[in-house]
Motif scaffolding. Structure first.
Motif, mmCIF file in Angstrom:
data_model
loop_
_atom_site.group_PDB
_atom_site.id
_atom_site.type_symbol
_atom_site.label_atom_id
_atom_site.label_comp_id
_atom_site.label_asym_id
_atom_site.label_seq_id
_atom_site.Cartn_x
_atom_site.Cartn_y
_atom_site.Cartn_z
ATOM 1 N N VAL A 86 -7.457 -7.194 6.434
ATOM 2 C CA VAL A 86 -6.588 -6.664 5.376
ATOM 3 C C VAL A 86 -6.881 -7.260 4.000
ATOM 4 N N GLU A 87 -7.540 -8.406 3.945
ATOM 5 C CA GLU A 87 -7.770 -9.091 2.666
ATOM 6 C C GLU A 87 -8.467 -8.215 1.626
ATOM 7 N N PRO A 88 -9.542 -7.502 1.945
ATOM 8 C CA PRO A 88 -10.165 -6.663 0.905
ATOM 9 C C PRO A 88 -9.231 -5.573 0.364
ATOM 10 N N TYR A 89 -8.412 -5.006 1.230
ATOM 11 C CA TYR A 89 -7.455 -3.982 0.799
ATOM 12 C C TYR A 89 -6.409 -4.579 -0.143
ATOM 13 N N LEU A 90 -5.922 -5.768 0.224
ATOM 14 C CA LEU A 90 -4.936 -6.439 -0.625
ATOM 15 C C LEU A 90 -5.557 -6.884 -1.944
ATOM 16 N N ARG A 91 -6.771 -7.416 -1.886
ATOM 17 C CA ARG A 91 -7.455 -7.886 -3.115
ATOM 18 C C ARG A 91 -7.673 -6.723 -4.079
ATOM 19 N N ARG A 93 -5.813 -4.423 -4.721
ATOM 20 C CA ARG A 93 -4.532 -4.125 -5.387
ATOM 21 C C ARG A 93 -3.897 -5.378 -5.970
ATOM 22 N N ASP A 94 -4.696 -6.433 -6.120
ATOM 23 C CA ASP A 94 -4.222 -7.725 -6.647
ATOM 24 C C ASP A 94 -3.038 -8.281 -5.852
ATOM 25 N N ASN A 95 -3.036 -8.054 -4.550
ATOM 26 C CA ASN A 95 -1.962 -8.547 -3.687
ATOM 27 C C ASN A 95 -2.448 -9.542 -2.641
ATOM 28 N N ASP A 96 -3.666 -10.051 -2.779
ATOM 29 C CA ASP A 96 -4.201 -10.924 -1.737
ATOM 30 C C ASP A 96 -3.508 -12.279 -1.673
ATOM 31 N N LEU A 97 -2.784 -12.676 -2.705
ATOM 32 C CA LEU A 97 -2.044 -13.943 -2.635
ATOM 33 C C LEU A 97 -0.927 -13.894 -1.584
ATOM 34 N N TRP A 98 -0.530 -12.684 -1.166
ATOM 35 C CA TRP A 98 0.473 -12.549 -0.106
ATOM 36 C C TRP A 98 -0.025 -13.136 1.212
ATOM 37 N N LEU A 99 -1.339 -13.304 1.351
ATOM 38 C CA LEU A 99 -1.883 -13.885 2.576
ATOM 39 C C LEU A 99 -1.616 -15.378 2.682
ATOM 40 N N ASP A 100 -1.305 -16.005 1.554
ATOM 41 C CA ASP A 100 -1.048 -17.440 1.531
ATOM 42 C C ASP A 100 0.445 -17.711 1.636
ATOM 43 N N ASP A 101 0.781 -18.759 2.350
ATOM 44 C CA ASP A 101 2.169 -19.214 2.448
ATOM 45 C C ASP A 101 3.113 -18.089 2.873
ATOM 46 N N SER A 102 2.707 -17.371 3.932
ATOM 47 C CA SER A 102 3.539 -16.283 4.443
ATOM 48 C C SER A 102 3.607 -16.347 5.964
ATOM 49 N N PHE A 103 4.674 -15.789 6.495
ATOM 50 C CA PHE A 103 4.865 -15.682 7.937
ATOM 51 C C PHE A 103 4.530 -14.253 8.327
#
Length: 184
Positions: A86-91, A93-103
């Motif tokens: 999912v990281e490339p899809y999130l990146r 859209r500038d949303n890849d930081l959601w991968l950090d510090d999340s459950f």
């Protein structure tokens, strides 16, 4: 199983030793998600591997001693397979930081006989209420469905869509929400 919340109807939510009850949980998932025996066998191995990850935990919903729903998740790591997909899809859209510090909510399934009774809502809010992370992420089939409606009602927003997982016939949406989840 010790109840975390007062039961609605006759359903009790509590901790679940998912490794010990993987077959019961996958039977619920197979009915709820329409999985065949081959897919269940693959998911069995995946669940058992996931439950060895740091911080992985599960809750179950039981009715009259029978498992009717379950949820499991863990603190996210960018090294987990799901995150690498999912990281490339999130990146993009500038949303890849959601991968950090999340459950991450890895799976949430309720037997069809117990759907639309608030069981899924109780499971996901109970597991995220116990998370140390400030936000939660998950993926769901990218279509108008009761599951997506539930996630939106809890405060999840679309972070990336459509997301294509290898060998998955349908596209997914990656969703995220701040914790604690929104209550009604």
């Amino acid at each position: 199983m010790t109840a975390l919340y007062a039961p609605r109807m006759d359903v009790v939510i509590g901790p679940l030793d998912l490794t010990a009850h993987v077959d019961e949980a996958l039977a619920v998932q197979a009915v709820a998600f329409g999985l065949g025996p081959e897919e269940v066998a693959v998911r069995r191995q995946i669940v058992q591997r996931h439950m060895q990850y740091r911080g992985a935990r599960a809750l179950g919903a039981t009715s009259r001693g029978r498992l009717v729903g379950f949820v499991y998740g863990m603190p996210n790591s960018r090294t987990h397979w799901w995150s690498t997909v999912v990281e490339p899809y999130l990146r993009a859209r500038d949303n890849d930081l959601w991968l950090d510090d999340s459950f991450v909510i890895t799976e949430l399934h309720v037997h069809p006989d117990h759907q639309n009774l608030g069981v899924g809502r109780r499971l996901i809010t109970a597991i995220t209420d116990g998370a140390a992370e400030p936000r939660s992420i998950l993926s769901a089939i990218d279509m108008d469905s009761p599951a997506r409606g539930l996630y939106h009602s809890l405060g999840y927003v679309d972070l990336a869509r459509p997301v294509h997982f290898p060998s998955a016939p349908k596209p997914y949406a990656v969703m995220g929400a701040p914790l604690p989840l929104r209550r009604r």
